[in-house]
Design a protein around this motif. Structure first.
Motif, PDB file in Angstrom:
ATOM      1  N   UNK A   1       0.746  -1.407  -0.018  1.00  0.00           N
ATOM      2  CA  UNK A   1       0.054   0.080   0.135  1.00  0.00           C
ATOM      3  C   UNK A   1       0.800   1.193   0.007  1.00  0.00           C
ATOM      4  N   UNK A   2       1.923   1.324   0.863  1.00  0.00           N
ATOM      5  CA  UNK A   2       2.903   2.260   0.829  1.00  0.00           C
ATOM      6  C   UNK A   2       3.413   2.571  -0.408  1.00  0.00           C
ATOM      7  N   UNK A   3       4.111   1.832  -1.342  1.00  0.00           N
ATOM      8  CA  UNK A   3       4.804   1.818  -2.485  1.00  0.00           C
ATOM      9  C   UNK A   3       4.225   2.542  -3.479  1.00  0.00           C
ATOM     10  N   UNK A   4       4.776   3.679  -4.039  1.00  0.00           N
ATOM     11  CA  UNK A   4       3.994   4.404  -5.119  1.00  0.00           C
ATOM     12  C   UNK A   4       3.469   5.814  -4.587  1.00  0.00           C
ATOM     13  N   UNK A   5       3.127   5.723  -3.154  1.00  0.00           N
ATOM     14  CA  UNK A   5       2.515   7.100  -2.495  1.00  0.00           C
ATOM     15  C   UNK A   5       3.653   8.183  -2.474  1.00  0.00           C
ATOM     16  N   UNK A   6       3.273   9.151  -2.469  1.00  0.00           N
ATOM     17  CA  UNK A   6       4.213  10.404  -2.104  1.00  0.00           C
ATOM     18  C   UNK A   6       4.689  10.216  -0.655  1.00  0.00           C
ATOM     19  N   UNK A   7       5.801  10.708  -0.291  1.00  0.00           N
ATOM     20  CA  UNK A   7       6.180  10.470   1.111  1.00  0.00           C
ATOM     21  C   UNK A   7       5.717  11.387   1.892  1.00  0.00           C
ATOM     22  N   UNK A   8       4.957  12.424   1.530  1.00  0.00           N
ATOM     23  CA  UNK A   8       4.229  13.306   2.402  1.00  0.00           C
ATOM     24  C   UNK A   8       2.704  12.789   2.615  1.00  0.00           C
ATOM     25  N   UNK A   9       2.392  11.823   2.007  1.00  0.00           N
ATOM     26  CA  UNK A   9       0.904  11.424   1.913  1.00  0.00           C
ATOM     27  C   UNK A   9       0.569  11.139   3.265  1.00  0.00           C
TER      28      UNK A   9
END
Length: 79
Positions: free
Chosen positions: A61-69
């Motif tokens: 779920x985390x892979x591909x999210x913007x780091x500040x999400x």
């Protein structure tokens, strides 16, 4: 079933990928909203994506999210 609200950051705006170090504050709760675990901004969880320290479902779920999400996830207990 577990619900997790999280905020993660490697460096603001960068995409999270395998190998990224993630600093994450979160609240983990059961489906009835009973709190199971908490990591605050003052005492965050820090881990490297792909090292096998976290649930694979969470890492996916985390892979591909913007780091500040700022996101909310529901992860089945079986995962």
């Amino acid at each position: 079933m577990m619900m997790m609200k999280q905020q993660s950051s490697e460096q603001d705006g960068e995409l999270i990928r395998v190998g990224s170090q993630v600093t994450m504050s979160y609240r983990l709760a059961l489906s009835d909203d009973t709190e199971v675990d908490l990591a605050s901004k003052d005492d965050p969880l820090i881990f490297n994506v792909g090292d096998g320290d976290m649930l694979p479902a969470l890492e996916e779920l985390l892979v591909g999210l913007r780091a500040s999400a700022k996101e909310s996830f529901i992860i089945a207990a079986a995962e």
